[in-house]
Design a protein around this motif. Structure first.
Motif, PDB file in Angstrom:
ATOM      1  N   GLY A  26      75.251  17.991  21.159  1.00  0.00           N
ATOM      2  CA  GLY A  26      75.603  17.346  22.417  1.00  0.00           C
ATOM      3  C   GLY A  26      75.496  18.357  23.546  1.00  0.00           C
ATOM      4  N   LYS A  27      75.934  19.564  23.278  1.00  0.00           N
ATOM      5  CA  LYS A  27      75.980  20.640  24.271  1.00  0.00           C
ATOM      6  C   LYS A  27      74.729  21.519  24.166  1.00  0.00           C
ATOM      7  CE  LYS A  27      77.869  23.579  27.176  1.00  0.00           C
ATOM      8  NZ  LYS A  27      77.956  23.262  28.603  1.00  0.00           N
ATOM      9  N   GLY A  28      74.263  22.046  25.256  1.00  0.00           N
ATOM     10  CA  GLY A  28      73.136  22.970  25.259  1.00  0.00           C
ATOM     11  C   GLY A  28      73.591  24.410  25.063  1.00  0.00           C
ATOM     12  N   ASN A 158      83.165  28.813  20.268  1.00  0.00           N
ATOM     13  CA  ASN A 158      84.629  28.788  20.389  1.00  0.00           C
ATOM     14  C   ASN A 158      85.062  28.787  21.853  1.00  0.00           C
ATOM     15  OD1 ASN A 158      87.014  28.842  18.580  1.00  0.00           O
ATOM     16  ND2 ASN A 158      87.555  30.568  19.901  1.00  0.00           N
ATOM     17  N   SER A 159      84.615  27.778  22.591  1.00  0.00           N
ATOM     18  CA  SER A 159      84.966  27.693  24.007  1.00  0.00           C
ATOM     19  C   SER A 159      85.434  26.285  24.325  1.00  0.00           C
ATOM     20  CB  SER A 159      83.738  28.032  24.858  1.00  0.00           C
ATOM     21  OG  SER A 159      83.872  27.484  26.155  1.00  0.00           O
ATOM     22  N   ALA A 160      86.538  26.184  25.047  1.00  0.00           N
ATOM     23  CA  ALA A 160      87.088  24.870  25.397  1.00  0.00           C
ATOM     24  C   ALA A 160      86.054  24.047  26.159  1.00  0.00           C
ATOM     25  CB  ALA A 160      88.357  25.032  26.228  1.00  0.00           C
TER      26      ALA A 160
ATOM     27  N   GLY C  28      70.108  24.627  28.638  1.00  0.00           N
ATOM     28  CA  GLY C  28      71.537  24.371  28.519  1.00  0.00           C
ATOM     29  C   GLY C  28      72.306  25.633  28.140  1.00  0.00           C
ATOM     30  N   GLY C  29      73.588  25.653  28.473  1.00  0.00           N
ATOM     31  CA  GLY C  29      74.474  26.701  27.985  1.00  0.00           C
ATOM     32  C   GLY C  29      74.324  28.068  28.633  1.00  0.00           C
ATOM     33  N   VAL C  30      73.629  28.128  29.765  1.00  0.00           N
ATOM     34  CA  VAL C  30      73.447  29.428  30.431  1.00  0.00           C
ATOM     35  C   VAL C  30      74.541  29.700  31.456  1.00  0.00           C
ATOM     36  CG1 VAL C  30      70.943  29.462  30.115  1.00  0.00           C
ATOM     37  CG2 VAL C  30      71.921  28.365  32.142  1.00  0.00           C
ATOM     38  N   GLY C  31      75.354  28.666  31.729  1.00  0.00           N
ATOM     39  CA  GLY C  31      76.439  28.864  32.689  1.00  0.00           C
ATOM     40  C   GLY C  31      76.256  28.123  34.009  1.00  0.00           C
ATOM     41  N   LYS C  32      75.466  27.062  34.026  1.00  0.00           N
ATOM     42  CA  LYS C  32      75.292  26.274  35.259  1.00  0.00           C
ATOM     43  C   LYS C  32      76.634  25.735  35.745  1.00  0.00           C
ATOM     44  CE  LYS C  32      72.470  23.409  33.153  1.00  0.00           C
ATOM     45  NZ  LYS C  32      72.401  24.177  31.891  1.00  0.00           N
ATOM     46  N   THR C  33      77.395  25.148  34.820  1.00  0.00           N
ATOM     47  CA  THR C  33      78.672  24.549  35.185  1.00  0.00           C
ATOM     48  C   THR C  33      79.661  25.614  35.637  1.00  0.00           C
ATOM     49  OG1 THR C  33      78.309  22.716  33.682  1.00  0.00           O
ATOM     50  CG2 THR C  33      80.594  23.185  34.271  1.00  0.00           C
ATOM     51  N   THR C  34      79.704  26.697  34.890  1.00  0.00           N
ATOM     52  CA  THR C  34      80.597  27.803  35.241  1.00  0.00           C
ATOM     53  C   THR C  34      80.266  28.337  36.636  1.00  0.00           C
ATOM     54  OG1 THR C  34      80.717  28.389  32.905  1.00  0.00           O
ATOM     55  CG2 THR C  34      81.381  30.085  34.482  1.00  0.00           C
ATOM     56  N   ILE C  35      79.012  28.612  36.860  1.00  0.00           N
ATOM     57  CA  ILE C  35      78.615  29.218  38.134  1.00  0.00           C
ATOM     58  C   ILE C  35      78.780  28.242  39.293  1.00  0.00           C
ATOM     59  CG2 ILE C  35      76.586  30.061  39.411  1.00  0.00           C
ATOM     60  CD1 ILE C  35      75.918  31.749  37.006  1.00  0.00           C
TER      61      ILE C  35
HETATM   62  N1  LIG Z   1      79.745  34.973  32.814  1.00  0.00           N
HETATM   63  C1  LIG Z   1      80.307  34.396  31.745  1.00  0.00           C
HETATM   64  N2  LIG Z   1      81.144  35.094  30.944  1.00  0.00           N
HETATM   65  C2  LIG Z   1      81.688  34.530  29.848  1.00  0.00           C
HETATM   66  N3  LIG Z   1      81.441  33.294  29.451  1.00  0.00           N
HETATM   67  C3  LIG Z   1      80.619  32.537  30.197  1.00  0.00           C
HETATM   68  C4  LIG Z   1      80.027  33.040  31.380  1.00  0.00           C
HETATM   69  N4  LIG Z   1      79.251  32.054  31.907  1.00  0.00           N
HETATM   70  C5  LIG Z   1      79.368  30.988  31.088  1.00  0.00           C
HETATM   71  N5  LIG Z   1      80.193  31.275  30.057  1.00  0.00           N
HETATM   72  C6  LIG Z   1      80.523  30.405  28.916  1.00  0.00           C
HETATM   73  O1  LIG Z   1      79.292  29.949  28.361  1.00  0.00           O
HETATM   74  C7  LIG Z   1      79.392  28.611  27.900  1.00  0.00           C
HETATM   75  C8  LIG Z   1      78.347  27.744  28.593  1.00  0.00           C
HETATM   76  O2  LIG Z   1      78.642  27.692  29.982  1.00  0.00           O
HETATM   77  P1  LIG Z   1      78.386  26.389  30.851  1.00  0.00           P
HETATM   78  O3  LIG Z   1      78.812  26.714  32.235  1.00  0.00           O
HETATM   79  O4  LIG Z   1      78.979  25.186  30.218  1.00  0.00           O
HETATM   80  O5  LIG Z   1      76.786  26.301  30.754  1.00  0.00           O
HETATM   81  P2  LIG Z   1      75.805  25.092  31.164  1.00  0.00           P
HETATM   82  O6  LIG Z   1      76.478  24.320  32.236  1.00  0.00           O
HETATM   83  O7  LIG Z   1      74.577  25.800  31.638  1.00  0.00           O
HETATM   84  O8  LIG Z   1      75.555  24.287  29.934  1.00  0.00           O
HETATM   85  C9  LIG Z   1      80.811  28.182  28.175  1.00  0.00           C
HETATM   86  O9  LIG Z   1      81.572  28.389  27.027  1.00  0.00           O
HETATM   87  C10 LIG Z   1      81.258  29.125  29.288  1.00  0.00           C
HETATM   88  O10 LIG Z   1      82.645  29.322  29.288  1.00  0.00           O
END
Ligand SMILES: Nc1ncnc2c1ncn2[C@@H]1O[C@H](COP(=O)(O)OP(=O)(O)O)[C@@H](O)[C@H]1O
Ligand SMILES: Nc1ncnc2c1ncn2[C@@H]1O[C@H](COP(=O)(O)OP(=O)(O)O)[C@@H](O)[C@H]1O
Ligand SMILES: [Mg+2]
Ligand SMILES: [Mg+2]
Ligand SMILES: [Mg+2]
Ligand SMILES: [Mg+2]
Ligand code: NI
Ligand code: NI
Ligand SMILES: [Zn+2]
Ligand SMILES: [Zn+2]
Lengths: 246, 135, 246, 135
Positions: A26-28, A158-160, C28-35
């Protein structure tokens, strides 16, 4: 309405596969591609006739892990998957698109999936590993509609942030009565508690933890070296314990 | 030569259809062949004639009609047709589209606005247009 | 053919936004949502009237970073985005779907996107940050078709596996003449060379590196603590240097 | 009350259409209201009548027709209609679908096979069905 002719041959070719394991999340970015590719290497090394199918049409990348750059399919009343190693047969849209971008809407992903599945000539496989794209869109929905009895190997980290999206997929799978092999915790540094809890929450098997392996990036493309990484060792244990191929 | 794969699909589909309709025999199969997929119709026809032997379609007449691919740009609304893929695409590109017509989105752009975001409104691939059964 | 009525109001509401920054990657999973989420926190803290829009309909998760659990929209001749903090207005499908799964085909993603954009009442925003889904499907294609003059902030990690997918997106953006703000290297441990090379390859700006921050997971949901992380500090530097809001 | 947002969209759309057609006035606007979105037609009508003032649609007659939502399951082919969403969904669920009809896929399942993978073939939301212009 006239039937979609492609679905007939799709069913026939898929019938040659004894076990279908779909690596999904589901998740990338959780390691679906990494795990599916290394899993296929491990199984083929153990002597199982193995297939690997990359269904991430927007970003195919299994070939990079396998170290395949130039690749052509043989045509023989259809397309023969590429022999990537002893016992390992590989199919991806990569040789068609090379490094071009692949903007496809859902309807087009759906058609590309059906067309591709219906022209591939799989050998009699002990196991076909499928690398799924992220999300819950056309590819997932058509996959479960058209491919007979897949087992799902779910990947999470292992991330919420990741867990909540994987949870949605698991709910979907359970409500739809799909066969879930279990869940793998990937890129684990020290703690895998959130993934273990998720497995418990839905009473699905926790298959094991794959460590975050800094070395993996350096051996991308080298199959022999990949099999010597800690990542592969952890997956080997999971295969040993949980992947019984009839 | 994946025309054989497609021919196999067609035979399986029409035989299944005939069985579901409790027909005795398949008299005619009508195919619409979209030219985006640049299929070799002679090979397709040969394959169909080989594969139909011993099936309910053994004596079926197989009719083909062809259709040029037509496109509609989602970005700008432009509508266009391509009569000769060779004029705008390389051999490899045509080959990729031959296997998976959707990969036209990788190689073809709207001639008006340059977008890859178009629909193939006609002429994508093979469609089973009609089947005449003897009941 | 009659026009799609929704597109008219969509255009009108979007016209209230001075700058649109779309955080994308293809991968996916590179941190788009986080950033995107932390960026919106930083901008709002600096006094800019900021919007944050989560467009990952299959796995909405910005709300988890913001620590929003219960959330309801006010209706006022449309939907008012949720006030998540001083100067920060947030919109997501989360309050509609809660923790349910969201299986949507491309056509449905497209309709959901258009419907949502056309009923949201953004205030006069200095900046709207958009969290994009992975892939190159309906959401990306409709976004560039319907949203006026977005700037793209591209996110990649320092992995060959990731880079090749991000490269496809950048090619697409450049050939389509889209405005690329630059590329951010995320989750950097020591080396960011692959991301820097990618920037050079396409002559786009390398905006900076965001470190892998183990602490981030522990402060999920706590806006004040998030602003104190190394992750936020690195993004603050990028804002300072490269994000000039007119 | 996001009926106001939809009403605003409708007025902008028909005025734009009239301008592009060089019309003098909009005489009639015909709307098809799909009931999946459970819109309040009285509110919608009130909003339209407020918003049309001072526009080319000032004197336009606004006609409504309603349509029950119809579904076709992609997994099993089943076709069904829902006449009363209240019978199967909670208030919150109906409200979510009210805002974004595609979220029906989160809350509604095929009554035959249980799949969420269906198409809404009719009655999704508002469609501008026709406009009568005075040129
Ligand atoms: N700079 C960072 N340091 C530590 N963990 C990060 C960092 N950026 C993203 N993550 C972690 O990486 C995972 C994917 O991030 P997410 O923002 O969901 O990516 P995307 O939106 O690209 O799918 C999450 O578990 C997030 O907490
Ligand atoms: N166990 C692991 N150790 C180190 N890196 C990993 C591991 N699993 C995946 N990665 C890296 O994480 C990134 C995402 O992996 P990928 O397999 O592409 O995920 P997905 O297919 O789920 O999008 C890649 O850079 C990959 O090399
Ligand atoms: Mg991916
Ligand atoms: Mg992948
Ligand atoms: Mg994602
Ligand atoms: Mg995201
Ligand atoms: Ni061929
Ligand atoms: Ni309302
Ligand atoms: Zn165009
Ligand atoms: Zn059904």
């Amino acid at each position: 309405m006239m039937p979609d002719i492609r679905l007939y041959r799709l069913k026939k070719t898929m019938d040659k596969v004894k076990n279908i394991i779909s690596v999904a999340s589901g998740k990338g970015g959780v390691g679906k591609t990494t795990i599916s590719t290394v899993l296929s290497l491990i199984l083929s090394e153990r002597g199982y006739i193995t297939g690997l199918l990359d269904l991430d049409f927007h970003g195919p990348s299994c070939h990079t892990i396998l170290g395949i750059d130039k690749m052509e399919y043989e045509e023989e009343k259809g397309i023969n998957p590429y022999k990537a190693a002893e016992n390992l047969y590989f199919a991806s849209i990569y040789p068609f698109v090379k490094n071009g971008y692949v903007p496809l809407r859902g309807m087009e992903l759906s058609n590309a999936l059906i067309e591709f599945l219906s022209i591939l000539n799989w050998k009699e496989l002990d196991c076909l590993i499928i690398d799924m794209p992220p999300g819950m869109g056309d590819v997932l929905l058509d996959f479960i509609r058209l491919v007979p009895s897949p087992k799902f190997l779910i990947v999470a980290t292992n991330s919420a942030l990741v867990i909540q999206t994987v949870r949605r997929l698991i709910k979907f799978m359970i409500e739809g009565n799909f066969n879930i092999l279990g869940i793998v915790a990937n890129m684990i540094r020290n703690d895998d508690a959130l993934v273990r809890e998720l497995a418990k929450e839905f009473s699905i098997k926790f298959l094991g933890s794959v460590p975050f392996d800094q070395y993996f990036e350096k051996v991308l493309g080298n199959m022999q070296e990949i099999l010597r990484t800690n990542l592969a060792a952890a997956l080997s244990d999971i295969v040993e314990q949980y992947i019984k191929l009839k | 030569m994946h025309e054989w794969a497609l021919a196999e699909s067609i035979i399986m589909a029409v035989v299944d259809l005939a069985k579901r309709e409790n027909a005795k025999e398949i008299l005619e199969v009508e195919l619409l062949v979209g030219e985006l997929q640049t299929l070799n119709i002679e090979v397709l026809e040969f394959a169909l004639n080989e594969l139909k032997r011993g099936t309910m379609a053994e004596n079926a007449k197989i009719k083909f009609s062809k259709q040029f691919p037509r496109f509609k740009c989602i970005a700008c609304g432009n509508v266009w047709e391509i009569r000769n893929l060779e004029n705008i695409l390389s051999r490899d590109e045509i080959e990729s589209i031959h296997f998976i017509p959707e990969l036209s989105h990788v190689f073809i752009k709207c001639p008006r606005c340059g977008s890859n975001d178009f629909q193939v409104t006609e002429g994508r691939g093979i469609i089973l247009k009609g089947v005449v059964l003897k009941k």
